[in-house]
Structure formats: structure tokens, C-alpha cells
Design a protein around this motif. Structure first.
Motif, PDB file in Angstrom:
ATOM      1  N   ASP A  83      60.938  16.974  47.493  1.00  0.00           N
ATOM      2  CA  ASP A  83      60.008  15.988  48.048  1.00  0.00           C
ATOM      3  C   ASP A  83      59.025  16.708  48.968  1.00  0.00           C
ATOM      4  N   PRO A  85      55.722  16.321  50.607  1.00  0.00           N
ATOM      5  CA  PRO A  85      54.737  15.273  50.875  1.00  0.00           C
ATOM      6  C   PRO A  85      53.296  15.704  50.623  1.00  0.00           C
ATOM      7  N   SER A  89      50.984  13.870  47.878  1.00  0.00           N
ATOM      8  CA  SER A  89      49.771  13.199  48.336  1.00  0.00           C
ATOM      9  C   SER A  89      48.535  13.742  47.630  1.00  0.00           C
ATOM     10  N   GLN A 298      58.472  13.857  40.628  1.00  0.00           N
ATOM     11  CA  GLN A 298      57.443  13.030  41.249  1.00  0.00           C
ATOM     12  C   GLN A 298      56.167  12.954  40.409  1.00  0.00           C
TER      13      GLN A 298
END
Length: 366
Positions: A83, A85, A89, A298
Motif C-alpha cells: 500500500d 499511498p 494517488s 491496487q
């Protein structure tokens, strides 16, 4: 041992009349395609990484309503969760140029529950990619009479799989379409080796049968792989345009006349490296202003959200509605029945292998 004898022994062990396996391509292995390959004398397949336990059972029931032949069920070994970020993003922001996203996607099926469903289905083979099964699961497979085929992209991976109890190694060359089966995601680009360099290296380094995959689309490729020590071959891109496979028209069109050097190794669809056709969407991730795709899974989840969303009609590169996976031999795929494709491949291969004048056991079965 001769190539013919090696192939014959593999066929006898797995109930085949030709040493050709359908590659377990998630989303491109409907039961009808697998049944066509199995009824022709090969082994059908399903990639179930995205399937719930109930969907796995449904696929198996549908296959068995069509064919009594052998098949394999294939699953990914989960990656450690990454993960990041910032990367997530950045990927979200970049995907915004293709339109607006749809709702959050439901969580992925439980790997443990998928493994239980495969065990309950009792296929001839359960196969893995991206790593190794836990030892207790391997024991349970073997107790149930189910073989384990493990995908490997290096000799080190192949030896680890053999040590863990794999019954056969699927040696995957860089030519293969779809995802590379490397155990460590970050090593995919730097461990890319062509099949015909990789294959004898693995054959000489393990004691279990080796199945060759990557860039095999006709009988010449089959014969070459068997000559280099494989016991069987696994083909995927060669079957993509068959009517039983039923891939999206845009995907099929992207394969027509595709040159080997035009295929692209990309993380744009899932975050894991895979070989695909060079669609405008895929190429957009190579632009100077493009970020790195988000880590797996993701990136896959993000792409799924945007596919459920609203496309931007002004986008210069529309989002692919399906992953346009393509091996380096995908341009040789033909829009013919799957059974005809694999039967022709084996007939051509037999005529090229030494001893073609002999009527050995494999020929009599075929």
C-alpha cells in the motif's frame, strides 16, 4: 530419452493424446474453449484468480457437462500487500484523463477459500503462478490425487518449486502473453529470459517434467520445445482468436498482424508485469508525464473502477475495456476452432520430430 518418449510418458500420466496444454488465462478460458482442447486430446484450463469459490464450482460443472477430459485450475500466489499511498494517488490522478471512476470494487475472493474450492473440484491438475503453495496444501492436493504444476521463470524458482513438491514445472519464457510468473514482482524486468534459453537450463536443473510456454503458436514451436527437453507445451495466445474463447472484438483485432517486436511488457493493467498489445492506453503509461502504475493489486482495482465509470469522450487514448494480453507469437493466432488449432499443431510437430516414420504410442493415441 527421446522427445517422443518423453511426450508419450507425460501423456500417459495425465490422460492426454497430445502433449499440449491450454494456458490458464483468467478471463479468456471459458468452459467451451477448455472442453474443445480437452476433447481434442490436450488439457483444458481455467485461470481462477478473480473467481469466487462458487464461480470456480460453476466453471467446473459446466466444463464437465461438455467434456470428460482432463483440465487444470490455476491461481496466483498472493503478493505481500504494498500500500504505497503516493503511487496509488499518482495512478488515480493519471487515470482521471480517461474519465470518471465507478464505485469501489468488491474485495477480491479469499485465496484460502479459492484453494478449498479447487481442491473440492478435483481437477487433474492445480497450477500456481507467482510463487509456491504452502506445504500442507501441497500434501492435501497429492492425497486427493491432484498434481501440482508450478510456473517458474528462472532455474532458482524451478528448483524451489521442485523442493516444495511440484509434480511439473511450467517454464515461462519472456515471450509469453499475459502476466510474467516471477515470484518477486519487482524482479520481473531484470529476469526476463527467452524460452529457448530458459528451457534447457531448467530441464537440466530439475528432475520433474518441464512444460514449455511462451511464443509457441505452431507445430514448429512444439517440436522445438520437445527437442530441447520439454515433456509438453502450454499455449495461450495461439488460442485467443478461436470462437470458443470469445474475447472482445477490440482485443481480437489488436492481435491481427501483430509483430513480435510490437508487443509491450507493461504494468498498466494490474501493477504486475505482463505482455500485451500496444494499445493507445498501454502506450499512454510510457509517456514522459506518466507515473509508475500502482502496485498490484491496487492498479488492477483502479483500472476496474474506471472501466465501471464514465469514459471521457475527449480522451486521446481511450481506456481498454479488457486487458489486451498478447504473447510475441500472438500475430500467428487464427480465428479457427480451438480443437483444429491444437490438432494441427501436434500433427505438424510429430512430422518434424525424429522418428516420424515410427508409429509409437503417442501417434496411436492421437
Amino acid at each position: 530419452m527421446t522427445a517422443r518418449r518423453r511426450a508419450q510418458e507425460f501423456c500417459e500420466a495425465y490422460g492426454l493424446s497430445m502433449p499440449i496444454l491450454q494456458a490458464p488465462m483468467a478471463g479468456a478460458c471459458p468452459p467451451a474453449a477448455a472442453a474443445a482442447v480437452a476433447d481434442a486430446g490436450g488439457m483444458g484450463a481455467a485461470g481462477v484468480v478473480l473467481d469466487s469459490p462458487s464461480r470456480i464450482a460453476e466453471w467446473v460443472d459446466e466444463f464437465r457437462s461438455m467434456s470428460a477430459g482432463p483440465f487444470q485450475l490455476n491461481i496466483w500466489i498472493p503478493d505481500p500487500l504494498d500500500d504505497d499511498p503516493a503511487r496509488i494517488s499518482a495512478a488515480e490522478e493519471f487515470l482521471g484523463r480517461f474519465g470518471t471512476p465507478g464505485p469501489e470494487q468488491p474485495p477480491a475472493p479469499s485465496f484460502e477459500e479459492q484453494c478449498e474450492a479447487m481442491l473440492a473440484a478435483r481437477p487433474r491438475v492445480v497450477s500456481s503462478i507467482m510463487g509456491l503453495f504452502p506445504s500442507d496444501y501441497v500434501d492435501r492436493l497429492h492425497e486427493a490425487g491432484i498434481a501440482w504444476f508450478a510456473c517458474a521463470t528462472t532455474l532458482a524458482e524451478a528448483r524451489a518449486a521442485q523442493e516444495a513438491g511440484a509434480d511439473a514445472i511450467v517454464a515461462q519464457g519472456l515471450e509469453a502473453g499475459g502476466h510474467r510468473g516471477v515470484f518477486e514482482a519487482e524482479t520481473a524486468e531484470r529476469t526476463a529470459v527467452g524460452l529457448f534459453a530458459l528451457l534447457p537450463h531448467i530441464v537440466d536443473g530439475v528432475d520433474v517434467p518441464v512444460i514449455a510456454t511462451g511464443g509457441i503458436a505452431d507445430g514448429r514451436g512444439v517440436a522445438a520445445a520437445l527437442t530441447l527437453g520439454a515433456s509438453a507445451v502450454q499455449v495461450g495466445s495461439a488460442l485467443l482468436r478461436s470462437p470458443e474463447t470469445g474475447i472482445a472484438d477490440a482485443w481480437a483485432a489488436s492481435l491481427d498482424g501483430l509483430e513480435p517486436e510490437e508487443t509491450v511488457a507493461t504494468r498498466a493493467y494490474s501493477g504486475r508485469l505482463g505482455r500485451a498489445a500496444p494499445t493507445p492506453y498501454v502506450r499512454s503509461w510510457e509517456a514522459p508525464d506518466a507515473p509508475s502504475p500502482a502496485p498490484y493489486p491496487q492498479q488492477r482495482r483502479l483500472v476496474a473502477r474506471w472501466r465501471k465509470g464514465t469514459p471521457d469522450p475527449a480522451a486521446t487514448a481511450p481506456l481498454d475495456r479488457a486487458n489486451h494480453w498478447a504473447g510475441q507469437a500472438a500475430g500467428r493466432a487464427v480465428a479457427e476452432p480451438a480443437a483444429d488449432i491444437v490438432t494441427r499443431m501436434w500433427s505438424e510437430a510429430r512430422s518434424l520430430l525424429p522418428g516420424a516414420e515410427q508409429d509409437d504410442g503417442v501417434e496411436r493415441k492421437a
